[in-house]
Write a protein that holds these residues in place. Structure first.
Motif, PDB file in Angstrom:
ATOM      1  N   VAL A  43     -51.276  29.927   9.880  1.00 38.30           N
ATOM      2  CA  VAL A  43     -51.982  30.928   9.072  1.00 38.30           C
ATOM      3  C   VAL A  43     -52.880  31.787   9.950  1.00 38.30           C
ATOM      4  N   ILE A  44     -53.650  31.140  10.829  1.00 40.19           N
ATOM      5  CA  ILE A  44     -54.585  31.872  11.687  1.00 40.19           C
ATOM      6  C   ILE A  44     -53.823  32.753  12.671  1.00 40.19           C
ATOM      7  N   VAL A  45     -52.756  32.208  13.255  1.00 39.73           N
ATOM      8  CA  VAL A  45     -51.968  32.994  14.215  1.00 39.73           C
ATOM      9  C   VAL A  45     -51.398  34.242  13.554  1.00 39.73           C
ATOM     10  N   GLU A  46     -50.860  34.090  12.343  1.00 32.27           N
ATOM     11  CA  GLU A  46     -50.280  35.232  11.641  1.00 32.27           C
ATOM     12  C   GLU A  46     -51.333  36.289  11.338  1.00 32.27           C
ATOM     13  N   GLN A  47     -52.520  35.867  10.903  1.00 26.69           N
ATOM     14  CA  GLN A  47     -53.580  36.820  10.569  1.00 26.69           C
ATOM     15  C   GLN A  47     -54.122  37.522  11.818  1.00 26.69           C
ATOM     16  N   LEU A  48     -54.215  36.806  12.926  1.00 26.27           N
ATOM     17  CA  LEU A  48     -54.660  37.444  14.169  1.00 26.27           C
ATOM     18  C   LEU A  48     -53.698  38.554  14.576  1.00 26.27           C
ATOM     19  N   ASP A  95     -40.882  24.918  14.734  1.00 25.13           N
ATOM     20  CA  ASP A  95     -41.269  26.001  13.823  1.00 25.13           C
ATOM     21  C   ASP A  95     -42.618  26.596  14.222  1.00 25.13           C
ATOM     22  N   LEU A  96     -43.591  25.742  14.570  1.00 28.35           N
ATOM     23  CA  LEU A  96     -44.902  26.237  14.981  1.00 28.35           C
ATOM     24  C   LEU A  96     -44.799  27.029  16.281  1.00 28.35           C
ATOM     25  N   ASN A  97     -43.978  26.564  17.218  1.00 30.98           N
ATOM     26  CA  ASN A  97     -43.788  27.305  18.464  1.00 30.98           C
ATOM     27  C   ASN A  97     -43.232  28.704  18.186  1.00 30.98           C
ATOM     28  N   GLN A  98     -42.275  28.779  17.293  1.00 31.41           N
ATOM     29  CA  GLN A  98     -41.674  30.080  16.980  1.00 31.41           C
ATOM     30  C   GLN A  98     -42.698  31.027  16.363  1.00 31.41           C
ATOM     31  N   LYS A  99     -43.541  30.526  15.459  1.00 32.58           N
ATOM     32  CA  LYS A  99     -44.549  31.375  14.831  1.00 32.58           C
ATOM     33  C   LYS A  99     -45.614  31.821  15.830  1.00 32.58           C
ATOM     34  N   VAL A 100     -46.026  30.918  16.691  1.00 35.62           N
ATOM     35  CA  VAL A 100     -47.044  31.279  17.682  1.00 35.62           C
ATOM     36  C   VAL A 100     -46.493  32.301  18.669  1.00 35.62           C
ATOM     37  N   LEU A 101     -45.262  32.059  19.150  1.00 40.51           N
ATOM     38  CA  LEU A 101     -44.681  32.944  20.163  1.00 40.51           C
ATOM     39  C   LEU A 101     -44.185  34.262  19.576  1.00 40.51           C
ATOM     40  N   SER A 102     -44.136  34.372  18.259  1.00 39.72           N
ATOM     41  CA  SER A 102     -43.810  35.662  17.659  1.00 39.72           C
ATOM     42  C   SER A 102     -44.995  36.618  17.695  1.00 39.72           C
ATOM     43  N   VAL A 103     -46.200  36.079  17.907  1.00 36.84           N
ATOM     44  CA  VAL A 103     -47.413  36.898  17.980  1.00 36.84           C
ATOM     45  C   VAL A 103     -47.954  36.944  19.406  1.00 36.84           C
ATOM     46  N   PHE A 104     -48.033  35.798  20.057  1.00 31.91           N
ATOM     47  CA  PHE A 104     -48.569  35.693  21.409  1.00 31.91           C
ATOM     48  C   PHE A 104     -47.438  35.388  22.387  1.00 31.91           C
ATOM     49  N   SER A 105     -47.625  35.776  23.634  1.00 36.44           N
ATOM     50  CA  SER A 105     -46.690  35.367  24.684  1.00 36.44           C
ATOM     51  C   SER A 105     -47.062  33.972  25.154  1.00 36.44           C
ATOM     52  N   GLU A 106     -46.127  33.287  25.834  1.00 32.96           N
ATOM     53  CA  GLU A 106     -46.390  31.930  26.309  1.00 32.96           C
ATOM     54  C   GLU A 106     -47.569  31.896  27.278  1.00 32.96           C
ATOM     55  N   GLN A 107     -47.777  32.957  28.058  1.00 33.56           N
ATOM     56  CA  GLN A 107     -48.889  32.999  29.000  1.00 33.56           C
ATOM     57  C   GLN A 107     -50.242  33.070  28.294  1.00 33.56           C
ATOM     58  N   GLN A 108     -50.256  33.446  27.018  1.00 30.59           N
ATOM     59  CA  GLN A 108     -51.500  33.535  26.260  1.00 30.59           C
ATOM     60  C   GLN A 108     -51.831  32.240  25.529  1.00 30.59           C
ATOM     61  N   VAL A 109     -50.880  31.303  25.432  1.00 33.54           N
ATOM     62  CA  VAL A 109     -51.032  30.115  24.598  1.00 33.54           C
ATOM     63  C   VAL A 109     -51.444  28.928  25.459  1.00 33.54           C
ATOM     64  N   PHE A 110     -52.488  28.220  25.004  1.00 33.72           N
ATOM     65  CA  PHE A 110     -52.994  27.043  25.700  1.00 33.72           C
ATOM     66  C   PHE A 110     -53.058  25.892  24.693  1.00 33.72           C
ATOM     67  N   ARG A 111     -52.022  25.016  24.738  1.00 36.59           N
ATOM     68  CA  ARG A 111     -51.962  23.853  23.853  1.00 36.59           C
ATOM     69  C   ARG A 111     -52.755  22.737  24.533  1.00 36.59           C
ATOM     70  N   ILE A 112     -53.839  22.349  23.914  1.00 33.31           N
ATOM     71  CA  ILE A 112     -54.813  21.498  24.585  1.00 33.31           C
ATOM     72  C   ILE A 112     -54.501  20.021  24.358  1.00 33.31           C
ATOM     73  N   ASP A 113     -54.643  19.235  25.414  1.00 33.25           N
ATOM     74  CA  ASP A 113     -54.589  17.776  25.360  1.00 33.25           C
ATOM     75  C   ASP A 113     -55.762  17.293  26.196  1.00 33.25           C
ATOM     76  N   HIS A 114     -56.821  16.837  25.525  1.00 33.63           N
ATOM     77  CA  HIS A 114     -58.067  16.583  26.249  1.00 33.63           C
ATOM     78  C   HIS A 114     -57.941  15.459  27.277  1.00 33.63           C
ATOM     79  N   TYR A 115     -56.904  14.615  27.170  1.00 35.55           N
ATOM     80  CA  TYR A 115     -56.717  13.572  28.182  1.00 35.55           C
ATOM     81  C   TYR A 115     -56.497  14.189  29.564  1.00 35.55           C
ATOM     82  N   LEU A 116     -55.814  15.330  29.600  1.00 40.17           N
ATOM     83  CA  LEU A 116     -55.529  15.966  30.882  1.00 40.17           C
ATOM     84  C   LEU A 116     -56.783  16.557  31.512  1.00 40.17           C
ATOM     85  N   GLY A 117     -57.851  16.711  30.736  1.00 40.62           N
ATOM     86  CA  GLY A 117     -59.095  17.209  31.292  1.00 40.62           C
ATOM     87  C   GLY A 117     -59.965  16.141  31.904  1.00 40.62           C
ATOM     88  N   LYS A 118     -59.617  14.880  31.743  1.00 42.36           N
ATOM     89  CA  LYS A 118     -60.409  13.795  32.318  1.00 42.36           C
ATOM     90  C   LYS A 118     -60.247  13.771  33.836  1.00 42.36           C
TER      91      LYS A 118
END
Length: 689
Positions: free
Chosen positions: A321-326, A357-380
């Motif tokens: 919803v947020i991605v589509e509205q942005l 499905d979520l990947n398709q909706k996100v990438l229809s608005v943003f490019s892959e270089q703009q998307v940051f899917r966060i996994d906080h374990y990798l920040g440790k």
């Protein structure tokens, strides 16, 4: 001698005055004598500045915790020695040792020669290199730097300055540019990172994640001077409130959850211009309000272009919803050179189909270089240290393969229950909550091939190769490679605790697992035949996240002995990488027990992360927020990586949802269900939690 020693010294004074060298005579060629010959005070910003020892990470001078005020009280027959200009090196007076109390006394050196006619301190061949103690002579002995008080820094920065050589043929010193009045007060005097000015919008700005992690992370970044010079924060949610109310709520959350005691000056500067936009995430008015606020920030920046970052700290249902509205309101891009990025929290999908499905909706608005899917374990820090451990130490590479490794166990156990998260957890379960994302990432870092460099695409390419090498199980294979269970009532922390089905808001017939264990195989040249055991659960014996690599036993025991009643048994070497709570690495080795017989027992060789690096490790979200604003996606999940993780776990989720309960039970505070032993080979065993 008539009249005593004092009378003799008095009689010799005129002779000593004649014989003593003039201020500029006999000095070493590399030193300049102190005197009134238009010499400016010693400074640490001239051509010899590379010889001054600064504190680590310091810019523009040392910063003591306190500043001593020294009043000039020279003898009438001596020229002044106190510096009277700007930020000069101040010569602390001898015979006044209390002026240098509290860590500002130079370290002692050899004693001065006590004899007549010893000459000036910098005379050739004499005591030029000595460091006199206060009281050895009447003149100031050694310069110390007293920086301006407003520059705060840790106590170890308060130390004497290294001696600075001053060329004889130079009268002046280069001036250091001073900060302008518009400089960001959040980073004054602190190390700066190359982060472009950014406006950050947090959807769910006062949710649980924002209060406990995001806002404290932003404060700690501001405290360390890591935020960009122009940083603006906008919060949005359904709650109706003013900017001032949001400021107070955010400040209270930071005071409660920050890893360090907040400095009110830094906190006030961080939250001085925060904004709040109220409304539902599907309402156009919210995005119009966000666009208006961001436009005001852009106007205030003048010709400077501000980047934009949108952080989706909401329930997963709101992501599309947020991605589509942005996209509909044109907030996904900027007309000029600015960058727009979107940060999406986990879980990224609940099944393989929903992730695609979520990947398709996100990438229809943003490019892959703009998307940051966060996994906080990798920040440790300790998870990132796995890369250094593997690829910075040659000793492990020869044994890091199927020929020497018997098995690998990855454990992520918790000693707490679900608490107040019943609504989320009963829909997710242990497999979706930890295995599909965090534990799969640990498996990738452990098994990946060395990348050509640590660039984002190179690292993620190697991780995707590992995931593709794991064959998804068929529905009839799930029972042989996966086990699930629920915790029953028991004891944890010395207190009686209820079972999962007795927790508040949990359905009595729930089939959601609180424990999940898997056996996976990475089918490539390096890891073929090595089992990887993954397990996670709530209400286990203790909280620990670790990777245990068990090596194969030695092929022959040469010192087995001839006494069959006392055979020599050897435990295989085991390398354990601990992520929490005690971050570090331990290696078990076989050593001889003192005595007449050859008896071997395991001993531990430990490396503790907190002991070796005494500085406090940053929180995972601090590193990840900084990387997202900088555009570095190394520690974030790529679209094909997220889908590859779901291809492994989705058959297990589907089979479990189609299989009716009840589930196996394990006592709270125990090692887990006994059914988990069915996953192990005969030569393997679970490590005690």
């Amino acid at each position: 001698m008539v009249g005593g020693p004092k009378t003799a010294v008095k009689r010799l004074s005129p002779i000593l005055d004649v014989l003593a060298p003039k201020p500029d005579e006999g000095a070493r060629a590399r030193l300049a004598a102190h005197g009134p010959r238009r010499r400016r005070p010693l400074r640490e910003d001239g051509p010899q500045r590379h010889r001054v020892r600064p504190h680590a990470g310091l810019r523009r001078g040392l910063r003591p915790l306190r500043q001593e005020r020294v009043r000039p009280r020279q003898r009438e027959d001596r020229a002044p020695v106190d510096a009277g200009e700007r930020r000069a090196v101040l010569a602390v007076r001898a015979r006044r040792p209390r002026l240098r109390a509290g860590g500002q006394r130079p370290r002692l050196a050899r004693r001065l020669h006590r004899r007549f006619r010893r000459g000036p301190l910098d005379a050739r061949g004499r005591d030029g290199q000595g460091r006199p103690h206060p009281g050895h002579h009447r003149l100031a002995a050694r310069p110390l730097l007293l920086a301006r008080q407003r520059r705060l820094h840790p106590p170890d920065a308060e130390r004497p300055a290294r001696p600075v050589r001053r060329p004889r043929d130079r009268e002046g010193r280069e001036e250091v540019s001073t900060p302008g009045p518009d400089e960001n007060p959040l980073v004054e005097g602190l190390e700066r990172l190359p982060v472009h000015p950014t406006s950050l919008v947090i959807f769910g700005g006062l949710g649980d994640l924002a209060k406990r992690k995001l806002l404290p992370a932003l404060y700690n970044l501001a405290h360390e001077g890591a935020l960009p010079e122009r940083f603006h924060l906008v919060g949005t949610s359904r709650s109706e409130m003013t900017d001032e109310e949001f400021r107070k709520e955010a400040a209270e959350a930071i005071r409660e959850h920050s890893r360090r005691e907040p400095d009110e000056t830094v906190l006030e500067a961080l939250l001085a211009d925060v904004r709040w936009v109220a409304g539902t995430f599907d309402s156009a008015s919210v995005y119009e309000g966000i666009a208006k606020v961001l436009g005001e920030f852009d106007e205030g920046a003048g010709a400077l272009t501000l980047n934009r970052a949108f952080y989706l700290s909401t329930a997963p249902d709101f992501f599309p919803v947020i991605v589509e509205q942005l996209g509909a309101h044109g907030l996904h891009e900027l007309p000029d050179e600015g960058e727009v990025r979107i940060i999406i929290e986990k879980p990224f999908g609940t099944t393989l189909a929903s992730a695609i499905d979520l990947n398709q909706k996100v990438l229809s608005v943003f490019s892959e270089q703009q998307v940051f899917r966060i996994d906080h374990y990798l920040g440790k820090e300790t998870v990132q240290n796995m890369l250094a451990f593997r690829f910075a130490n040659r000793m492990f590479e020869p044994v890091w393969n199927r020929d020497h490794i018997q098995s690998v166990q990855i454990t992520a156990s918790e000693d707490i229950g679900i608490g107040s998260r019943a609504g989320y957890y009963d829909q997710a379960g242990a497999l979706r909550d930890l295995v599909q994302n965090h534990m799969m990432q640990l498996l990738c870092l452990l098994c990946m091939e060395p990348p050509i460099d640590l660039g984002a695409d190179e690292v993620r390419n190697e991780k995707v190769k590992v995931l593709k090498a794991i064959r998804p199980p068929a529905p009839d294979e799930v029972d042989q490679m996966a086990v699930r269970a629920q915790y029953a009532k028991g004891s944890a922390g010395g207190e009686d605790v209820p079972g999962y089905l007795d927790e508040a808001d949990v359905p009595a017939d729930s089939n959601t697992e609180t424990y999940a264990a898997l056996r996976l195989h990475v089918q490539n040249w390096r890891w073929a035949g090595v089992p990887f055991y993954l397990r996670t659960g709530k209400r286990l014996a203790r909280k620990v996240t670790e990777i245990a690599v068990t090596l194969k036993p030695v092929p022959h025991v040469a010192f087995g002995g001839s006494d069959p009643a006392h055979p020599t048994t050897l435990m295989p070497n085991q390398l354990v990488l601990t992520m929490q709570p005690n971050e570090g690495v331990s290696l078990s080795l076989g050593a001889k027990i003192p005595g007449t017989r050859m008896r071997i027992r395991p001993v531990q060789m430990d490396f503790q992360y907190g002991t070796a690096f005494v500085s406090q490790s940053p929180e995972a979200y601090e590193r990840l927020i900084m990387d997202a604003m900088r555009g570095d996606a190394t520690l974030f999940t790529r679209n094909d990586e997220a889908e590859a993780q779901w291809r492994i776990c989705d058959p297990i989720v589907s089979t479990w949802e189609a299989t009716p309960g009840p589930l196996p039970q394990y006592e709270a505070g125990s090692q887990g269900p006994v059914e988990a032993a069915s996953l192990l080979r005969e030569i393997d065993s679970w490590r005690r939690i």
